[in-house]
Scaffold this motif. Structure first.
Motif, PDB file in Angstrom:
ATOM      1  N   GLU A 158      44.743  29.512  42.801  1.00  7.58           N
ATOM      2  CA  GLU A 158      46.121  30.201  42.929  1.00  7.58           C
ATOM      3  C   GLU A 158      46.014  31.539  43.357  1.00  7.58           C
ATOM      4  O   GLU A 158      46.888  32.053  44.319  1.00  7.58           O
ATOM      5  N   TRP A 159      44.875  32.290  43.135  1.00  5.79           N
ATOM      6  CA  TRP A 159      44.947  33.769  43.957  1.00  5.79           C
ATOM      7  C   TRP A 159      44.623  33.548  45.475  1.00  5.79           C
ATOM      8  O   TRP A 159      45.435  34.225  45.925  1.00  5.79           O
ATOM      9  N   SER A 160      43.930  32.735  45.963  1.00  4.59           N
ATOM     10  CA  SER A 160      43.758  32.552  47.393  1.00  4.59           C
ATOM     11  C   SER A 160      44.877  31.891  48.203  1.00  4.59           C
ATOM     12  O   SER A 160      44.949  32.182  48.970  1.00  4.59           O
ATOM     13  N   ARG A 161      45.841  31.580  47.294  1.00  5.20           N
ATOM     14  CA  ARG A 161      47.004  31.071  47.791  1.00  5.20           C
ATOM     15  C   ARG A 161      48.243  31.967  47.829  1.00  5.20           C
ATOM     16  O   ARG A 161      49.267  31.663  48.193  1.00  5.20           O
ATOM     17  N   ASN A 168      46.101  37.282  53.792  1.00  5.57           N
ATOM     18  CA  ASN A 168      46.743  36.146  54.808  1.00  5.57           C
ATOM     19  C   ASN A 168      46.262  36.584  56.215  1.00  5.57           C
ATOM     20  O   ASN A 168      46.938  36.404  57.100  1.00  5.57           O
ATOM     21  N   CYS A 169      44.826  36.725  56.278  1.00 10.40           N
ATOM     22  CA  CYS A 169      44.394  37.104  57.856  1.00 10.40           C
ATOM     23  C   CYS A 169      43.276  36.456  57.970  1.00 10.40           C
ATOM     24  O   CYS A 169      42.404  36.669  58.980  1.00 10.40           O
ATOM     25  N   PRO A 210      58.660  30.106  49.424  1.00 13.42           N
ATOM     26  CA  PRO A 210      58.061  28.768  49.022  1.00 13.42           C
ATOM     27  C   PRO A 210      57.019  28.859  47.632  1.00 13.42           C
ATOM     28  O   PRO A 210      57.378  27.895  46.633  1.00 13.42           O
ATOM     29  N   ASN A 211      56.432  29.841  47.747  1.00  8.61           N
ATOM     30  CA  ASN A 211      55.529  29.980  46.545  1.00  8.61           C
ATOM     31  C   ASN A 211      56.346  30.129  45.010  1.00  8.61           C
ATOM     32  O   ASN A 211      56.290  29.715  43.934  1.00  8.61           O
TER      33      ASN A 211
END
Length: 644
Positions: free
Chosen positions: A343-346, A330-331, A380-381
């Motif tokens: 879905e991994w990258s989210r 998340n950077c 939210p996820n």
């Protein structure tokens, strides 16, 4: 109570159901079981023993080798290739492998439906070097295994591997500057004719996988021996029982027609296996202790035009890998595209487990606040995940039982477009044990929730011994007895202060010994990237050391971590460990050592020791930068090189 608070209360309630005082001791590994039948479940079904017996041995009693690598999985193969790229020759390398072939987890696991859960374009090693184009976004286990075999051929390593063999013990010889190595090798029609011998190695490199020892729960009742049907573990799929072959991704399991099949476990393996079993079994019973977090897969074939864009520039492979790690931590700066886009990258809250720069160093009093921030980031996820389950699963009660109640970092998320849908079939039955697990075995089936379920076949999909057991001691994880300088074991070396290393891969007092380990190192969702990072770093150290004292053919060299450098790195790890206290809110799993990873009742001294066994807190990309900055400094600071 607002919705956020209600969800956190539910998390705690569900986690408490699953906590057991015995922790990881509720399981037994197959190879260490008291049961002869369970031990045989760990046998190598895949080896061509006659062909292996006919091969000349790459290692003979009394041999002396430059590099001895323990393991021929992605880590071991990568270690050998990176050594060759660093200037050493394949002839200087020997690999010891317990299996009858290469691949590590991709050798052993051949169950129906098997695919990697990470995009193949970032998971498969050496893609840029080989020019290989994966057939799908997520490669099948079969494709990965064949690809790893091709890598071994390309780098002339086929005749450098001693299969069906184990490195049992290594002892450092200070006078000779060598490791004395004890090896047990198998031969014969079943590979069980054992011989032991000794060789010497200048350097030893341990590459044991994170999850390499299959386990099963300890069940009461008649035991597995008393069950009249067939039993196997997904890590050793038995096609003689099910039908089909391991050369097919989706085999026809024709022998299960008319059979009642029970599968224990609902983790990453089961979500792939269950739909395949459901296609053939008369009745399928899925025994669940903890529901999996199942997101969409989004599988698709590799488009040639898209591939040209993906692999169009030199350095694309490492850049794409780092891009995924950047988004998971998340950077990613504004404007940086999400190249993997799945879905991994989210999973922006997964940084809780793998680290990030924002929370790399957290003061103890700030830990509750950090946990709250990650829970809020994940909310939210999780709401999206619960809505997905409710939409797909038609029976409301079943949907509720399949709904996970824990943050994303507590168990590895899973990805499937067929698993949840399988529970809409009338012959598929979810046996939810409300966190307790299966009670016992009977001659005719399993007892769960106090009721017997009659079965013809039992499939254990119960995972592996966790990497953090035994204090994350890499020698114990690999099953190698290690005696370094003055005969000390790693456990003895760590007794006073706790885990100690430089960059996670080398330990003072153990010269010429290197490891792959999550301990004190960068970690990530894409473990193949982690392994390659360590392979490059260790190979650089070895090549640079040899350049300083006479070149790659020079013998009598020692390469050892200085104690001061090791202590400085270990202190840095300890200072960043607080952010990993987020696992305290988790349901039990291998990630938190079945709920025992954080002991809030421990003394301050014990807590400091525990903290030193943490991963690097700044995230994988920051760890890579640490290694690059250290390399760019030019002096190999903290590494002592000597030659006779």
């Amino acid at each position: 109570m607002d919705e956020f608070a209600r969800v956190q209360a539910k998390y705690n309630e569900e986690a408490q159901k699953r906590l057991r005082p015995e922790g990881a001791a509720q399981f037994q590994t197959l190879e260490q079981s008291d049961s002869d039948q369970l031990r045989h479940l760990a046998d190598d079904f895949w080896a061509d023993h006659a062909a292996l017996d006919a091969l000349p041995s790459p290692l003979k009693p009394g041999d002396r080798v430059k590099f001895l690598i323990a393991g021929a999985g992605i880590g071991g193969i990568g270690a050998a290739v990176r050594l060759i790229e660093a200037g050493f020759s394949a002839d200087q390398i020997r690999i010891i492998e317990t299996a009858g072939g290469v691949g590590g987890t991709w050798y052993w696991n051949r169950y129906p439906g098997l695919h990697c859960d990470v995009e193949s374009y970032v998971y498969l090693p050496l893609l840029e070097e080989t020019g290989f184009v994966p057939t799908q976004k997520y490669s099948s286990g079969l494709e990965i295994r064949k690809y790893l075999e091709d890598i071994v051929k390309k780098w002339d390593l086929e005749d450098k591997i001693l299969f069906r063999s184990k490195l049992d013990k290594i002892e450092w010889d200070e006078a000779a500057r060598l490791w004395n190595c004890d090896i047990t090798a198998g031969r014969g029609p079943r590979g069980d004719e054992k011989t032991t011998f000794k060789v010497q190695a200048e350097f030893v490199w341990g590459t044991a996988g994170l999850l390499s020892k299959p386990q099963v729960p300890k069940l009461s009742g008649v035991g597995i021996e008393g069950f009249k049907g067939d039993v196997f573990h997904t890590a050793r799929w038995n096609y003689d029982v099910t039908g089909g072959t391991q050369e097919e991704v989706f085999p026809e399991l024709s022998k299960l027609k008319g059979k009642r099949v029970g599968i224990i476990g609902t983790g990453a393996t089961a979500i792939q296996v269950v739909p395949c079993l459901a296609d053939y079994a008369k009745e399928l019973y899925v025994f669940q202790r903890t529901p999996a977090a199942v997101y969409g897969r989004g599988q698709k074939p590799t488009d040639p035009e898209e591939w040209k864009k993906i692999a169009g520039e030199p350095g694309w492979h490492e850049a794409r890998r780092q891009n995924l790690a950047l988004h998971i931590s998340n950077c990613a700066p504004p404007g940086v595209p999400d190249l993997v886009d799945d879905e991994w990258s989210r999973q922006v809250a997964y940084a809780s487990l793998v680290g990030d720069p924002e929370f790399a160093f957290v003061a103890p009093e700030k830990i509750p606040e950090v946990i709250g921030q990650f829970l809020a980031r994940d909310a939210p996820n999780q709401a999206r995940l619960r809505a997905r389950i409710a939409e797909i699963v038609q029976d409301k009660e079943t949907a509720e039982k399949l709904t996970p109640w824990y943050p994303v970092w507590c168990k590895r998320p899973t990805f499937s477009d067929t698993y949840l849908q399988t529970f809409n079939k009338p012959h598929v039955h979810l046996i939810d044990t409300d966190g307790k697990g299966v009670d016992s075995v009977t001659p005719d089936g399993l007892i769960a929730n106090g009721q017997e379920v009659p079965l013809d076949v039992i499939v254990f999909s119960t995972g592996y011994r966790g990497p953090s057991t035994d204090g994350a001691d890499p020698s114990k994880r690999s099953g190698i007895e290690v005696h370094g300088r003055d005969g000390k074991t790693i456990e003895e070396s760590w007794a006073d202060k706790g885990a100690s290393s430089l960059h996670g891969y080398a330990i003072h007092g153990f010269p010429n010994l290197f490891w792959h380990s999550p301990l004190q190192a960068g970690v990530g969702a894409n473990h193949a990237h982690v392994l390659d990072t360590q392979c490059k770093a260790i190979s650089y150290i070895l090549a640079t050391a040899h350049q300083r004292v006479g070149g790659p053919k020079k013998s009598g060299i020692t390469v050892e971590v200085e104690e001061a450098a090791q202590e400085a790195w270990s202190t840095k790890i300890m200072q960043g460990a607080g952010r990993f206290s987020t696992v305290a809110v988790c349901t039990p799993s291998y990630i938190n050592n079945e709920g025992k990873a954080v002991d809030l009742t421990a003394s301050p001294e014990q807590q400091m020791k525990q903290a030193r066994a943490s991963p690097y807190s700044g995230g994988l990309n920051a760890y890579i930068k640490e290694l690059q900055d250290w390399r760019d400094e030019g002096s190999m600071k903290g590494i002592q090189v000597a030659a006779s």
